[in-house]
Design a protein around this motif. Structure first.
Motif, short mmCIF file in Angstrom:
data_model
loop_
_atom_site.label_atom_id
_atom_site.label_comp_id
_atom_site.label_asym_id
_atom_site.label_seq_id
_atom_site.Cartn_x
_atom_site.Cartn_y
_atom_site.Cartn_z
N SER A 101 33.72 -79.01 -2.86
CA SER A 101 34.94 -78.27 -2.54
C SER A 101 34.59 -76.98 -1.79
O SER A 101 35.27 -76.61 -0.82
CB SER A 101 35.71 -77.94 -3.82
OG SER A 101 36.81 -77.10 -3.55
N TYR A 102 33.53 -76.32 -2.22
CA TYR A 102 33.10 -75.08 -1.56
C TYR A 102 32.60 -75.36 -0.15
O TYR A 102 32.95 -74.66 0.80
CB TYR A 102 31.99 -74.42 -2.39
CG TYR A 102 31.37 -73.21 -1.72
CD1 TYR A 102 32.01 -71.97 -1.75
CD2 TYR A 102 30.16 -73.31 -1.04
CE1 TYR A 102 31.46 -70.86 -1.12
CE2 TYR A 102 29.59 -72.22 -0.41
CZ TYR A 102 30.25 -70.99 -0.44
OH TYR A 102 29.70 -69.91 0.18
N THR A 104 33.27 -77.95 1.88
CA THR A 104 34.31 -78.39 2.80
C THR A 104 35.14 -77.21 3.29
O THR A 104 35.59 -77.19 4.44
CB THR A 104 35.26 -79.42 2.15
OG1 THR A 104 35.76 -78.90 0.92
CG2 THR A 104 34.56 -80.74 1.91
N ARG A 105 35.30 -76.22 2.44
CA ARG A 105 36.10 -75.06 2.80
C ARG A 105 35.34 -74.07 3.67
O ARG A 105 35.87 -73.54 4.64
CB ARG A 105 36.61 -74.37 1.52
CG ARG A 105 37.67 -73.32 1.75
CD ARG A 105 38.27 -72.84 0.44
NE ARG A 105 37.28 -72.20 -0.42
CZ ARG A 105 36.80 -72.73 -1.53
NH1 ARG A 105 37.20 -73.93 -1.92
NH2 ARG A 105 35.91 -72.09 -2.27
N THR A 106 34.07 -73.83 3.35
CA THR A 106 33.31 -72.78 4.05
C THR A 106 32.41 -73.31 5.16
O THR A 106 32.15 -72.60 6.13
CB THR A 106 32.44 -71.99 3.04
OG1 THR A 106 31.53 -72.90 2.39
CG2 THR A 106 33.31 -71.32 2.00
N SER A 228 40.00 -77.45 9.99
CA SER A 228 38.85 -76.76 9.41
C SER A 228 38.39 -75.60 10.30
O SER A 228 38.05 -74.52 9.80
CB SER A 228 37.71 -77.75 9.20
OG SER A 228 36.57 -77.09 8.68
N GLU A 231 40.86 -72.82 9.98
CA GLU A 231 40.73 -72.25 8.63
C GLU A 231 39.55 -71.30 8.54
O GLU A 231 39.59 -70.30 7.82
CB GLU A 231 40.56 -73.40 7.63
CG GLU A 231 40.56 -72.99 6.17
CD GLU A 231 40.40 -74.18 5.23
OE1 GLU A 231 40.70 -74.02 4.05
OE2 GLU A 231 39.97 -75.26 5.69
N ARG A 232 38.48 -71.59 9.30
CA ARG A 232 37.28 -70.76 9.27
C ARG A 232 37.23 -69.73 10.40
O ARG A 232 36.20 -69.09 10.63
CB ARG A 232 36.03 -71.65 9.32
CG ARG A 232 35.84 -72.47 8.05
CD ARG A 232 34.59 -73.32 8.08
NE ARG A 232 34.73 -74.48 8.95
CZ ARG A 232 33.84 -74.86 9.86
NH1 ARG A 232 32.75 -74.15 10.05
NH2 ARG A 232 34.04 -75.93 10.60
N SER A 421 41.68 -78.27 0.00
CA SER A 421 40.29 -78.53 -0.39
C SER A 421 40.17 -78.56 -1.91
O SER A 421 39.53 -79.45 -2.48
CB SER A 421 39.37 -77.46 0.19
OG SER A 421 38.03 -77.72 -0.14
#
Length: 525
Positions: A101-102, A104-106, A228, A231-232, A421
């Motif tokens: 989860s971390y 995929t997000r970061t 993504s 998002e980043r 996520s």
């Protein structure tokens, strides 16, 4: 050649989107994560029915199987260690999901898939070269880590890169590859079981390296999703990728939707805590319920242990493996049906029709086994044996065009970006938890419930069909960022959870005019 089309948003703006080659290729490459997952599911049942494998790692079970009719038919394979060989993968996957989860997000969906591929390759090497049970389990644990990362990233990747009108079909590529992986494993097991010298099981486990390499290479080749990138904070790159995958320069409406969703996502400091907010409960309840129900259909019990199950029912070793191949083929073909129909007839119709079909087939199987298969003898004539296989195929077909793919598709397309996520992480976590429970318990349940195991699973099918009838909304052809407005706020039951907008303010430490849980109609979105 790219096909053209438009996806319409809730506010009337049309998102222009062609079905471009880059989308198709990226989705196919990403979906090889399902191929690896499916191979892991299918290979364990065949390997655990091989005498050479049992003799090396589980001698107690080997002696019991060799004793034949002198031992209880339903209990021949009842062994916690043997079940742990299968289930350890899913327990490890459950743990890895939190880390996935971390990432995929970061780090993005693409890099998370690459991490999964590396875990798969190392796990395959340990399994194929295993010298003792500890080495075997260690390999399965690493494979489980790969499953956790792949199952977290791939459904998100597929949902975000696909145009809305074919999102369901492309997302089900993941489940299609799962079924192809299971069929591939069954075919491999059928062939390697005939190898003399006691090393056939090593080849079965080692050939998992093929889908592992495909996923790793695919992760290096695919593009990151615009969602993504935005998002980043990579806005220009995200817009450029959106143009490429949509095959048009007219991406402003969709890009603006992504920017707005990203802005809202960044306001949420604790996505897992945000999942528990009132307005996110419908998505969370649906996602968790679908994962529990998917496993309580009993499908993985059959897919994990198909050769073992058929052997228990009196089939010879070759016939058991061959029957597993047949059910694997039905699984693949029926998933293709789902790809064709999911964006035409909708999610609910497929789930409800399948509920009737699965319930009927399981009850018929239970009746046949109750009459013909006792603890110490099997009276299955050729006709009844064929009928059992046909009913299992009927059951597998229904699952393959409904609960199999839709159990992953629906959660991946219903969570808003700010919790997507985290929501996918919970989805995968619950799925793997119940997969682990079923894998660890099935052979013991078979020993104690006997033919009643199919009655147990059919009762769950009845419960889940009622749930779908009353509580699952239709998400067909709804843009992923418009789910709240067009689905949840218009549902007869879930709409009541959409009225409370103060949760978001509290999540960010803001005041709500002194009211902790009130609702001012003037603030309604």
């Amino acid at each position: 050649m790219a096909g053209g089309g438009f996806a319409t948003s809730a506010n009337g703006v049309e998102f222009e989107a062609k079905i471009t080659p880059i989308v198709i290729i990226s989705c196919i490459m990403a979906a090889t994560g399902g191929l690896m997952f499916g191979y892991d599911v299918g290979v364990s049942g065949g390997v655990t029915s091989m005498p050479d494998f049992l003799k090396k790692f589980f001698p107690v079970v080997h002696k019991r199987v060799e004793a034949g009719a002198d031992k209880n038919n339903y209990c021949k394979y009842d062994n916690q260690g043997l079940q742990l060989f299968t289930s350890s993968l899913y327990l490890a996957g459950l743990t890895a999901t939190f880390f996935a989860s971390y990432t995929t997000r970061t780090l993005g969906r693409r890099l998370t898939m690459l991490i999964a591929g590396v875990f798969f390759i190392i796990g395959v090497a340990l399994n194929a070269g295993a010298q003792d049970l500890a080495m075997l389990i260690a390999g399965r644990i690493l494979l489980g880590c790969g499953v956790g990362f792949a199952n977290q990233a791939v459904p998100l990747f597929l949902s975000e890169i696909a145009p809305t009108r074919i999102r369901g079909g492309l997302n089900i590529l993941f489940q299609l590859n799962v079924t192809i992986g299971i069929l591939f494993a069954n075919l491999v097991n059928y062939g390697t079981a005939k190898i003399k010298g006691g090393w056939g099981w090593r080849l079965s486990l080692g050939l998992a390296g093929i889908p592992a390499l495909l996923l790793t290479v695919g992760a290096l080749m695919v593009t990151e999703t615009p969602n993504s990138l935005v998002e980043r904070g990579h806005l220009d790159e995200g817009k450029a990728v959106l143009r490429r995958i949509r095959g048009t320069d007219n991406v402003e409406p969709e890009f603006n939707d992504l920017l707005e969703a990203s802005r809202l996502a960044k306001e949420v400091k604790h996505p897992f805590r945000n999942l528990l907010q009132r307005r996110n409960r419908p998505q969370l309840v649906i996602a968790v319920a679908l994962q529990i129900f998917q496993q309580c259909t009993g499908i993985n019990a059959i897919m994990f242990y198909a050769p073992v199950l058929f052997s228990t029912l009196g089939f010879g070793s070759d016939a058991a493996l061959y029957s597993a191949v047949v059910t694997g083929a039905v699984n693949v073909l029926s998933t293709v049906v789902s790809i064709y129909s999911v964006d035409k007839v909708g999610r609910r119709v497929l789930l409800l029709e399948a509920g009737v079909q699965m319930f009927f087939s399981q009850v018929v199987i239970a009746i046949i086994l109750g009459i013909k298969v006792t603890d110490h003898s099997t009276n299955l004539s050729k006709g009844f044996a064929i009928l059992v296989v046909v009913m299992i195929c009927t059951y597998v077909a229904a699952f393959a065009w409904s609960w199999g793919p839709l159990g992953w598709l629906i959660p991946s397309e219903t969570f808003p970006l700010e919790t997507r996520s985290a929501g996918q992480s919970v989805t995968v976590c619950v799925n793997l938890l119940f997969t682990f429970i079923i894998a660890q318990a099935f052979l013991s349940m078979l020993c104690h419930f006997k033919f009643g195991i199919f009655i147990f699973f059919s009762a769950w099918v009845l419960i889940m069909s009622v749930f779908v009838m009353f509580l699952l909304p239709e998400t067909k052809n709804v843009p992923i960022e418009e789910m709240t407005e067009r689905v949840w706020k218009k549902h007869w039951f879930w709409a009541r959870f959409m009225d409370d907008h103060h949760d978001q303010e509290f999540a960010n430490g803001e005041k709500t005019n002194g009211k902790s849980n009130g609702f001012d109609p003037s603030t309604r979105l």
